[in-house]
Design a protein around this motif. Structure first.
Motif, mmCIF file in Angstrom:
data_model
loop_
_atom_site.group_PDB
_atom_site.id
_atom_site.type_symbol
_atom_site.label_atom_id
_atom_site.label_comp_id
_atom_site.label_asym_id
_atom_site.label_seq_id
_atom_site.Cartn_x
_atom_site.Cartn_y
_atom_site.Cartn_z
ATOM 1 N N GLU A 152 -63.547 -37.766 -56.869
ATOM 2 C CA GLU A 152 -62.451 -37.111 -56.956
ATOM 3 C C GLU A 152 -60.992 -38.031 -58.099
ATOM 4 O OE1 GLU A 152 -59.454 -34.591 -54.611
ATOM 5 O OE2 GLU A 152 -61.064 -35.303 -54.290
ATOM 6 N N PRO A 153 -60.898 -36.851 -58.966
ATOM 7 C CA PRO A 153 -59.681 -37.490 -59.806
ATOM 8 C C PRO A 153 -58.811 -37.627 -58.806
ATOM 9 C CG PRO A 153 -60.995 -36.241 -61.503
ATOM 10 C CD PRO A 153 -61.634 -35.647 -59.859
ATOM 11 N N LEU A 154 -57.976 -38.839 -58.829
ATOM 12 C CA LEU A 154 -56.917 -39.341 -58.079
ATOM 13 C C LEU A 154 -55.446 -38.299 -59.074
ATOM 14 C CD1 LEU A 154 -56.042 -43.288 -58.372
ATOM 15 C CD2 LEU A 154 -56.511 -41.567 -56.100
ATOM 16 N N ARG A 155 -55.035 -38.134 -58.219
ATOM 17 C CA ARG A 155 -53.382 -36.883 -59.146
ATOM 18 C C ARG A 155 -52.129 -38.133 -59.291
ATOM 19 N NH1 ARG A 155 -52.104 -32.250 -57.868
ATOM 20 N NH2 ARG A 155 -49.967 -32.781 -58.199
ATOM 21 N N SER A 156 -51.639 -37.552 -60.822
ATOM 22 C CA SER A 156 -50.579 -38.066 -61.669
ATOM 23 C C SER A 156 -49.479 -38.544 -60.973
ATOM 24 C CB SER A 156 -50.547 -37.806 -62.810
ATOM 25 O OG SER A 156 -49.923 -36.437 -62.370
ATOM 26 N N LYS A 157 -49.480 -37.424 -59.575
ATOM 27 C CA LYS A 157 -47.967 -37.456 -59.155
ATOM 28 C C LYS A 157 -48.648 -37.303 -57.798
ATOM 29 C CE LYS A 157 -43.130 -36.001 -59.124
ATOM 30 N NZ LYS A 157 -42.283 -34.738 -60.179
ATOM 31 N N PHE A 158 -47.637 -37.785 -56.632
ATOM 32 C CA PHE A 158 -48.194 -37.253 -54.879
ATOM 33 C C PHE A 158 -47.199 -36.139 -55.599
ATOM 34 C CE2 PHE A 158 -46.006 -36.734 -50.785
ATOM 35 C CZ PHE A 158 -46.296 -36.689 -50.196
ATOM 36 N N SER A 159 -48.223 -34.794 -54.715
ATOM 37 C CA SER A 159 -47.526 -33.559 -54.345
ATOM 38 C C SER A 159 -48.127 -33.600 -52.635
ATOM 39 C CB SER A 159 -48.637 -32.500 -54.891
ATOM 40 O OG SER A 159 -48.429 -31.179 -54.341
ATOM 41 N N ALA A 160 -46.566 -33.117 -52.070
ATOM 42 C CA ALA A 160 -46.188 -33.295 -50.756
ATOM 43 C C ALA A 160 -47.377 -31.515 -50.473
ATOM 44 C CB ALA A 160 -45.283 -32.990 -49.766
ATOM 45 N N PRO A 161 -46.758 -30.632 -51.671
ATOM 46 C CA PRO A 161 -47.471 -28.666 -50.886
ATOM 47 C C PRO A 161 -48.627 -28.374 -50.777
ATOM 48 C CG PRO A 161 -45.425 -29.127 -52.603
ATOM 49 C CD PRO A 161 -45.590 -30.514 -52.493
ATOM 50 N N LEU A 162 -49.347 -29.668 -51.827
ATOM 51 C CA LEU A 162 -50.397 -29.105 -52.403
ATOM 52 C C LEU A 162 -51.615 -30.042 -51.453
ATOM 53 C CD1 LEU A 162 -52.861 -28.412 -54.451
ATOM 54 C CD2 LEU A 162 -52.997 -30.462 -55.186
ATOM 55 N N ALA A 163 -51.162 -31.046 -51.089
ATOM 56 C CA ALA A 163 -51.150 -32.097 -49.595
ATOM 57 C C ALA A 163 -51.240 -30.727 -48.272
ATOM 58 C CB ALA A 163 -50.656 -32.546 -48.776
ATOM 59 N N ALA A 164 -49.923 -30.027 -47.786
ATOM 60 C CA ALA A 164 -50.530 -29.162 -47.467
ATOM 61 C C ALA A 164 -51.573 -27.974 -46.719
ATOM 62 C CB ALA A 164 -48.562 -27.955 -46.989
#
Length: 366
Positions: A58-70
């Motif tokens: 699975e590819p890495l995100r280019s930027k951390f996302s707290a909403p997507l983690a939630a």
């Protein structure tokens, strides 16, 4: 979408086609998750869809996302609950202790909490718990959730604790699931330490209550006679000792912190399997080699969070480097990948790794 992909099954054979299908299904699932992450409607039992298959590809995100983690934690927990109708340490039980760390992003699903409350109130009455371990985990993590949400001990949590004490053995431990699935379902020491953590985190100074007195004495007796079988379990004991005094001597805590920092990799992360090294439970069921040289979500999230529990300041350069690893290694789905220490199959430990990742990031906020 996927305009540049060309499939030639005649040249790559069945293996290539299988890999393509896996990647295609992952892309579609990730696309759906990205779309839903932008919606205001929360994930519920009614609308939850299967999360994308957990894969190291699975590819890495280019930027951390707290909403997507939630959103991922909500999706993983509710889908597991809906499809399997059970609790498991690596997914929906982990949700209880981790999801409050993201409550400022979006409110945690109350359907997960209600599922476990119903387990205590109804299913345990008839036909009863599936295993004693289920009672220990439910009581402990409901108590942790109480501490992290309302700050008050829920009557249902107290009821779960009462059943837990009735199941406690004379040696202070509990009958545990020893399935060879580290680090959770592999030895009784984990269960006792988790019970200590839950009792220590229970609001209202429950650990000092008359109801808990004999049980806590039993926990202390067991832990005094049984040493942690791995560095991972030493770290669990430190976490418990931060909430229930007297479980770990100061010199042992300091030695553990030193040992954990020695395992930090140049990129700032930790490998989960390195925390299990030298222990019988470290052996894989597929006879492959453990991944000792590659940082992962569980190893990095867990150790970073434990170091904070051990008093290491968030400003420590080593912790800042660990948080940087976490923020740059989130996957497109919002989770963090961790290879299963048992066999290359479902890698469900990634869900627990995601839980610790968000807990670690929150614990290191300025």
């Amino acid at each position: 979408m996927n305009k540049g992909i060309e499939v030639r099954p005649e040249s790559g054979g069945k293996e290539q086609m299988s890999r393509f299908k896996l990647m295609l299904s992952m892309v579609l699932a990730l696309f759906a998750l990205e779309l839903s992450a932008g919606e205001n409607s929360p994930v519920t039992l009614e609308n939850v869809e299967a999360p994308p298959e957990i894969s190291p590809d699975e590819p890495l995100r280019s930027k951390f996302s707290a909403p997507l983690a939630a959103r991922y934690l909500d999706t993983a927990a509710l889908h597991w609950q809906k499809q399997r109708k059970c609790g498991t340490c690596h997914t929906n039980f982990a949700y209880l202790v981790a999801r409050p760390a993201l409550k400022s992003v979006s409110p945690p699903s109350q359907e997960v909490r209600k599922f476990f409350e119903s387990m205590v109130e109804k299913r345990w009455e008839d036909p009863g718990p599936r295993w004693d371990a289920e009672v220990v985990v439910a009581a402990s993590l409901l108590a942790a959730n109480d501490r992290l949400t309302t700050g008050k001990l829920n009557p249902v949590t107290r009821k779960a604790f009462r059943r837990m004490w009735k199941l406690q053995r004379k040696d202070g431990g509990w009958d545990w699931l020893e399935c060879g699935w580290p680090p959770m379902e592999s030895d009784a020491h984990y269960g006792v330490t988790l019970a200590a953590l839950g009792v220590g985190m229970a609001p209202g100074d429950y650990a000092s209550s008359e109801e808990a007195k004999a049980g806590v004495e039993g926990i202390r007796r067991y832990l005094a006679k049984n040493s942690p079988p791995s560095l991972h379990h030493q770290a669990m004991l430190l976490w418990a000792s931060a909430n229930l005094e007297g479980l770990m001597k100061k010199k042992d805590q300091e030695a553990l912190l030193t040992a954990l920092f020695k395992l930090q990799r140049p990129d700032g992360g930790w490998a989960m399997a390195s925390l299990l090294a030298g222990w019988d439970g470290h052996k894989r069921k597929d006879n492959k080699k453990q991944e000792l040289e590659k940082s992962d979500g569980y190893g990095t999230g867990f150790v970073t969070y434990i170091l904070r529990q051990g008093g290491v300041p968030a400003t420590d350069a080593r912790l800042r480097k660990a948080v940087s690893w976490l923020k740059t290694n989130q996957r497109q789905s919002g989770r963090w990948f961790t290879r299963s220490p048992t066999r290359d199959s479902k890698h469900f430990i990634s869900n627990a790794g995601t839980a610790f990742a968000v807990m670690a990031i929150e614990a290191c906020l300025p």
